[in-house]
Design a protein around this motif. Structure first.
Motif, PDB file in Angstrom:
ATOM      1  N   UNK A 227      14.961  20.586  40.785  1.00  0.00           N
ATOM      2  CA  UNK A 227      13.593  21.042  40.540  1.00  0.00           C
ATOM      3  C   UNK A 227      12.768  21.178  41.816  1.00  0.00           C
ATOM      4  N   UNK A 228      13.433  21.467  42.932  1.00  0.00           N
ATOM      5  CA  UNK A 228      12.718  21.661  44.181  1.00  0.00           C
ATOM      6  C   UNK A 228      12.685  20.452  45.091  1.00  0.00           C
ATOM      7  N   UNK A 229      13.192  19.314  44.627  1.00  0.00           N
ATOM      8  CA  UNK A 229      13.233  18.089  45.421  1.00  0.00           C
ATOM      9  C   UNK A 229      14.661  17.585  45.488  1.00  0.00           C
ATOM     10  N   UNK A 230      15.014  17.011  46.610  1.00  0.00           N
ATOM     11  CA  UNK A 230      16.355  16.480  46.790  1.00  0.00           C
ATOM     12  C   UNK A 230      16.419  15.088  46.177  1.00  0.00           C
ATOM     13  N   UNK A 231      17.215  14.922  45.131  1.00  0.00           N
ATOM     14  CA  UNK A 231      17.294  13.672  44.383  1.00  0.00           C
ATOM     15  C   UNK A 231      18.721  13.158  44.305  1.00  0.00           C
ATOM     16  N   UNK A 232      18.840  11.881  43.909  1.00  0.00           N
ATOM     17  CA  UNK A 232      20.139  11.244  43.688  1.00  0.00           C
ATOM     18  C   UNK A 232      20.457  11.341  42.194  1.00  0.00           C
ATOM     19  N   UNK A 233      21.670  11.781  41.884  1.00  0.00           N
ATOM     20  CA  UNK A 233      22.136  11.926  40.507  1.00  0.00           C
ATOM     21  C   UNK A 233      23.425  11.130  40.315  1.00  0.00           C
ATOM     22  N   UNK A 234      23.676  10.719  39.091  1.00  0.00           N
ATOM     23  CA  UNK A 234      24.999  10.234  38.689  1.00  0.00           C
ATOM     24  C   UNK A 234      25.445  11.061  37.493  1.00  0.00           C
TER      25      UNK A 234
ATOM     26  N   UNK B  80      31.896  15.227  34.183  1.00  0.00           N
ATOM     27  CA  UNK B  80      30.791  16.158  34.379  1.00  0.00           C
ATOM     28  C   UNK B  80      29.683  16.023  33.360  1.00  0.00           C
ATOM     29  N   UNK B  81      29.818  15.147  32.400  1.00  0.00           N
ATOM     30  CA  UNK B  81      28.789  14.975  31.373  1.00  0.00           C
ATOM     31  C   UNK B  81      27.776  13.913  31.799  1.00  0.00           C
ATOM     32  N   UNK B  82      26.668  13.883  31.074  1.00  0.00           N
ATOM     33  CA  UNK B  82      25.627  12.860  31.261  1.00  0.00           C
ATOM     34  C   UNK B  82      25.079  12.813  32.685  1.00  0.00           C
ATOM     35  N   UNK B  83      24.632  13.965  33.187  1.00  0.00           N
ATOM     36  CA  UNK B  83      24.011  14.012  34.513  1.00  0.00           C
ATOM     37  C   UNK B  83      22.615  13.406  34.411  1.00  0.00           C
ATOM     38  N   UNK B  84      22.355  12.397  35.251  1.00  0.00           N
ATOM     39  CA  UNK B  84      21.076  11.682  35.218  1.00  0.00           C
ATOM     40  C   UNK B  84      20.463  11.693  36.608  1.00  0.00           C
ATOM     41  N   UNK B  85      19.196  12.099  36.695  1.00  0.00           N
ATOM     42  CA  UNK B  85      18.447  12.039  37.944  1.00  0.00           C
ATOM     43  C   UNK B  85      17.945  10.611  38.114  1.00  0.00           C
ATOM     44  N   UNK B  86      18.406   9.916  39.138  1.00  0.00           N
ATOM     45  CA  UNK B  86      18.039   8.520  39.341  1.00  0.00           C
ATOM     46  C   UNK B  86      16.741   8.341  40.121  1.00  0.00           C
ATOM     47  N   UNK B  87      16.415   9.275  41.006  1.00  0.00           N
ATOM     48  CA  UNK B  87      15.233   9.091  41.856  1.00  0.00           C
ATOM     49  C   UNK B  87      14.029   9.872  41.349  1.00  0.00           C
TER      50      UNK B  87
END
Length: 184
Positions: free
Chosen positions: A81-88, A93-100
């Protein structure tokens, strides 16, 4: 079946095709190509290639991704969404979660050897300095700032008690430090 030999051959062939980076698993290889920003998985024998991220998140071209010590999840950084974030995400490949999910740059995520924490670099979006090392649980909870000096390149000790990191003093000098995560 010993898949190490075929897996290494597949990795070699992938590099010839432009692989940017890879991670070997017991029976799978995760990799990212130079020409796009997806994470792929392929069986060690070189069959059944699957794109795990499908252009959903723009992956950056450095410090890409790392498998969790138990092989169940992948941590990576990217731009949704325009910001560099940490994901798991799960290894399938399922359950992509933005952690930050913050309006700054978060990158360089590394799993602790016991898989209980993730260290990463946080950098203000409007300036290259100061970078800070932060630590959080794999679900994003208990996120705390570990360093208060410009710091980058976190690396866990084998017992997951300490984090080594780099601090650039000037263009010619970089110092390495340890920080005890248990005592914060």
């Amino acid at each position: 079946m010993n898949t190490k030999g075929p897996a290494l051959l597949v990795v070699f062939l992938l590099f010839l095709c432009g692989v940017q980076e890879y991670a070997l698993g017991k029976s799978r290889i995760f990799y990212r190509m130079r020409h796009d920003r997806n994470i792929y998985v392929i069986e060690a024998e070189g069959q059944n290639r699957i794109a795990l991220t499908e252009n959903e998140i723009k992956l950056w071209m450095w410090d890409g991704f790392q498998w969790s010590p138990d092989g169940v999840q992948i941590v990576f950084h990217g731009d949704r969404d325009g910001w560099l974030d940490i994901f798991v995400m799960d290894a399938n490949g399922r359950n992509i979660i933005n952690l930050t999910n913050r309006q700054d740059m978060n990158y360089g995520a590394v799993w602790s050897p016991d898989g209980k924490q993730i260290a990463y670099v946080q950098q203000p979006d409007d300036a290259p300095w100061p970078r800070r090392i932060r630590v959080m649980n794999p679900d994003g909870s208990d996120d705390f700032q570990l360093t208060d000096i410009d710091s980058y390149a976190p690396a866990w000790s084998p017992d997951a008690r300490k984090i080594a990191f780099a601090r650039r003093i000037n263009q010619a000098t970089t110092h390495l430090y340890w920080f005890d995560v248990q005592t914060r």
